[in-house]
Scaffold this motif. Sequence first.
Motif, PDB file in Angstrom:
ATOM      1  N   GLU A 256       0.839  -1.191   0.000  1.00 55.09           N
ATOM      2  CA  GLU A 256       0.000   0.000   0.000  1.00 55.09           C
ATOM      3  C   GLU A 256       0.876   1.244   0.000  1.00 55.09           C
ATOM      4  O   GLU A 256       2.036   1.220   0.433  1.00 55.09           O
ATOM      5  N   SER A 257       0.327   2.349  -0.472  1.00 58.59           N
ATOM      6  CA  SER A 257       1.097   3.589  -0.586  1.00 58.59           C
ATOM      7  C   SER A 257       1.623   4.068   0.751  1.00 58.59           C
ATOM      8  O   SER A 257       2.692   4.693   0.820  1.00 58.59           O
ATOM      9  N   ASP A 258       0.895   3.766   1.861  1.00 55.67           N
ATOM     10  CA  ASP A 258       1.361   4.245   3.164  1.00 55.67           C
ATOM     11  C   ASP A 258       2.594   3.490   3.664  1.00 55.67           C
ATOM     12  O   ASP A 258       3.191   3.872   4.669  1.00 55.67           O
ATOM     13  N   LYS A 259       2.994   2.419   2.950  1.00 57.08           N
ATOM     14  CA  LYS A 259       4.218   1.687   3.289  1.00 57.08           C
ATOM     15  C   LYS A 259       5.454   2.343   2.666  1.00 57.08           C
ATOM     16  O   LYS A 259       6.580   2.012   3.022  1.00 57.08           O
ATOM     17  N   PHE A 260       5.225   3.246   1.718  1.00 48.17           N
ATOM     18  CA  PHE A 260       6.319   3.946   1.062  1.00 48.17           C
ATOM     19  C   PHE A 260       6.548   5.287   1.758  1.00 48.17           C
ATOM     20  O   PHE A 260       5.584   5.999   2.072  1.00 48.17           O
ATOM     21  N   PRO A 261       7.802   5.672   1.999  1.00 43.61           N
ATOM     22  CA  PRO A 261       8.077   6.985   2.586  1.00 43.61           C
ATOM     23  C   PRO A 261       7.503   8.102   1.712  1.00 43.61           C
ATOM     24  O   PRO A 261       7.552   8.031   0.476  1.00 43.61           O
ATOM     25  N   THR A 262       6.962   9.117   2.347  1.00 40.63           N
ATOM     26  CA  THR A 262       6.377  10.242   1.613  1.00 40.63           C
ATOM     27  C   THR A 262       7.394  10.874   0.676  1.00 40.63           C
ATOM     28  O   THR A 262       7.069  11.254  -0.461  1.00 40.63           O
ATOM     29  N   THR A 263       8.636  10.953   1.134  1.00 39.82           N
ATOM     30  CA  THR A 263       9.680  11.573   0.300  1.00 39.82           C
ATOM     31  C   THR A 263       9.916  10.775  -0.977  1.00 39.82           C
ATOM     32  O   THR A 263      10.203  11.348  -2.033  1.00 39.82           O
ATOM     33  N   LEU A 264       9.785   9.430  -0.876  1.00 46.71           N
ATOM     34  CA  LEU A 264       9.973   8.593  -2.057  1.00 46.71           C
ATOM     35  C   LEU A 264       8.851   8.837  -3.063  1.00 46.71           C
ATOM     36  O   LEU A 264       9.097   8.983  -4.262  1.00 46.71           O
TER      37      LEU A 264
END
Length: 479
Positions: free
Chosen positions: A41-49
Amino acid sequence: MTPTDLQNKKVAILGYGQEGQAVLRYLVKHGIKPVLFDQQESDKFPTTLIQELDAQGIRQILGPECLDELEGFDVAFRSPGLWRLTPELLKAEKTGLLITSQIIFFMSQWRNRVIGITGTKGKGTTSALIYHIVNEGIKRSQFRSHTMITDHSQVYLTGNIGKIQPLDIIDELKPDDIIIYEMSSFQLQDLHFSPTIGVILMITSEHLDHHASMAEYQTAKSSIAAYQGPKDTIIVNADFPASENVGKLSKGNRLYFSAEHSVDMGGFINNNQIIITDLSVAKTHSFSVPTDTVPLKGVHNSTNATAAILASLIAGVSESSIEKAISTFVGLPHRLQLITGPKDIEFYDDSFATVPENTIAALNSFTQPVILILGGSDKGADLSPLTKQIAQHSNIKSVFLVGTVMAPKIKALLQHNNYTGLTKDGFADLESAMKEIKTIVKPGDIVLLSPACASFDSYTNYVERGDHFQTLVREWAKL
């Protein structure tokens, strides 16, 4: 396939681990903007990435159902963590999607300068050792003429090991360069190219949580040999039937190595010597290397060193340079690694041992009293042979079982095999187990973390588990 073939194509990258990141860098460098798919899910990726990908104009399709969105794409680069036989991939392939990968893209252009290594365990250490030997041979200019190695060669270590991904270097490679490539079953499964020199280490039950069966796992490994030609060489562990079965697929020269018996063409271990038999294909004659030259404990490490010697000979390194290079090799972390701890007690981090065969090999490396730490998450491996071995090893004074998943299963198997040493379970993590070990350990003992299981019940990977063990040992030493 080249970047030109991908121009004006709709390209997907499936998975954003190390390989997916390398593919993205390569494609963007060549003016191609793929779409990134990842089942997290998108929330598993760092916001900066996410912001960085957005800034590059890289669209993302994320979440468990992302593969349902592959319709309309022309080419997809599969990451190794995504099973090749995933139903969504097979469905998309039937509608015209070309599924490729970093290793397919690379090997289609560079197979003739590759030494490839595969196996259930030992491939990381063996790959690193081959890299070390070949690199030292080039530095010393100690190699035979008319071989793979030249004065102009540069050696790269890549694949599952090393800091370099193949597509990070492919544009800079020169004609004489050599690639040492560690190849997993996940990478090999849909590869239709074999390396010039292939090395097959032990193949046993592993990743059955990923592969459908042992037969499928063995088939997945077959590309290491199946596409070799008459001038190529395959080097095979003769002590494992599955390894031999894969090796027989090669149309090239076959060499064998063994820790259990002599071989006519290849190498074997006898009387503390690694004996290399007459190798006309390598234009060298019989010679031997003392096993104590190998700065790694255990027969399994000497066995893998035999494979590395054979591969290096075929590549062209001289016999004298090989022996010098082996003696200066430093092993990889978390592979039966000696950790400095309290005085008079030896601690070994073998966190990389995620299958029982490697734990058996580790136990066979010691005659001193051993306190063994086992357990983790289930990979579908048969632990019966390991527990039988533990029961037969009189020097294994106690077994500490960590985790809630495998500990009860291992305990039951130890009881079934009449293990008479101390068995302790109920430990949620390594820290609690180590506290209890402090109460029974004595000078001269060995504390061995060799779990025979994956780490995913408590840790992200075997590295995190091993690092935690080492931290606990060093904290113990400070008390």
